[in-house]
Design an enzyme around this catalytic site. Sequence first.
Site, PDB file in Angstrom:
ATOM      1  N   ALA A 250      22.143   0.734 -16.659  1.00 15.97           N
ATOM      2  CA  ALA A 250      21.072  -0.279 -16.587  1.00 15.97           C
ATOM      3  C   ALA A 250      21.178  -1.225 -15.399  1.00 15.97           C
ATOM      4  CB  ALA A 250      20.980  -1.089 -17.870  1.00 15.97           C
ATOM      5  N   ALA A 251      22.077  -0.960 -14.454  1.00 11.26           N
ATOM      6  CA  ALA A 251      22.152  -1.823 -13.270  1.00 11.26           C
ATOM      7  C   ALA A 251      20.861  -1.748 -12.469  1.00 11.26           C
ATOM      8  CB  ALA A 251      23.344  -1.425 -12.406  1.00 11.26           C
ATOM      9  N   GLY A 252      20.352  -0.529 -12.282  1.00 12.53           N
ATOM     10  CA  GLY A 252      19.095  -0.379 -11.555  1.00 12.53           C
ATOM     11  C   GLY A 252      17.939  -1.030 -12.274  1.00 12.53           C
ATOM     12  N   ASP A 253      17.905  -0.902 -13.589  1.00 11.27           N
ATOM     13  CA  ASP A 253      16.843  -1.540 -14.375  1.00 11.27           C
ATOM     14  C   ASP A 253      16.921  -3.054 -14.273  1.00 11.27           C
ATOM     15  OD1 ASP A 253      16.014   0.974 -15.211  1.00 11.27           O
ATOM     16  OD2 ASP A 253      17.244   0.922 -17.021  1.00 11.27           O
TER      17      ASP A 253
END
Length: 305
Positions: A250-253
């Site tokens: 979820a880093a990109g999110d």
Amino acid sequence: MPAKVVVIGSLNMDLVTRASRLPHAGETLIGQTFSTVPGGKGANQAVAAARLGGEVAMIGCVGTDAYGSQLREALLFEGIDCQAVSSVAGSSGVALIVVDDSSQNAIVIVAGSNGALTPASLQAFDAVLQGADVIVCQLEVPMDTVGYALKRGRELGKTVILNPAPASAPLPAEWYALIDYLIPNESEASALSGVMVDSLDSAKEAATRLIEAGAGKVIVTLGAQGALFADGQGFERLVAPKVKAVDTTAAGDTFVGGFAAALSAGKSEAEAIRFGQVAAALSVTRAGAQPSIPTLHDVQGFVAS
């Protein structure tokens, strides 16, 4: 008040196990832990935008199983407008995630109810789109639905963000002119552009091709190496904060949600990118998808320290 950020996309229950390493083909590994965590790129980005100061609405579908009610409750808990989150018969979307000791992950997604999000679904909630400042889409729902959302966002004069995840091939050619900000990671930029992105120079080449295809502006996220911004006039590399990674899920999110929230609050592009980078950096210091997403207070505290 109308939501300033409207996220159109997937809601999944993440079934997460940790293991010493990712399994090879045909191999059975003994896992260390298991948990169920609300996720899905759409829901993750909505939660990130809400926690990071945005007024957020979600458009998506959940199933009539137990996961469906849990996914909806998780969004409501964050203060997200869920009037456009519909329940459809059958199972909710799920993501099977393995995280290794180096914090890398492998993910298999089963669309479930996310496949029921159609252009007609969006038409039924057009008032939600009309009230938005920023519209955010990904690729975990049917492609014709994403295409409709991009087109409608352009018709309404909204700021349109596409996070092309997951991507394995170029986007439909007519989509690019509908996108204000295209935000791929390295592998997604490679799939969209045909350029193997493994360095800053190759990221520039990929971004150039995507701009030439018609995208307004491109932000290639480069993980610990930061991000590359391209607008057809030039490039800017923005260095990521240095942190100790625990789990990159979820880093990109988090980056996308934070970027959208910052834009909706009137921040400049550069400010919004840096804000998203700090939020993403904080997220990798914690385990899980939505549980790892920081708050506005967390980001402000990090910046002040």
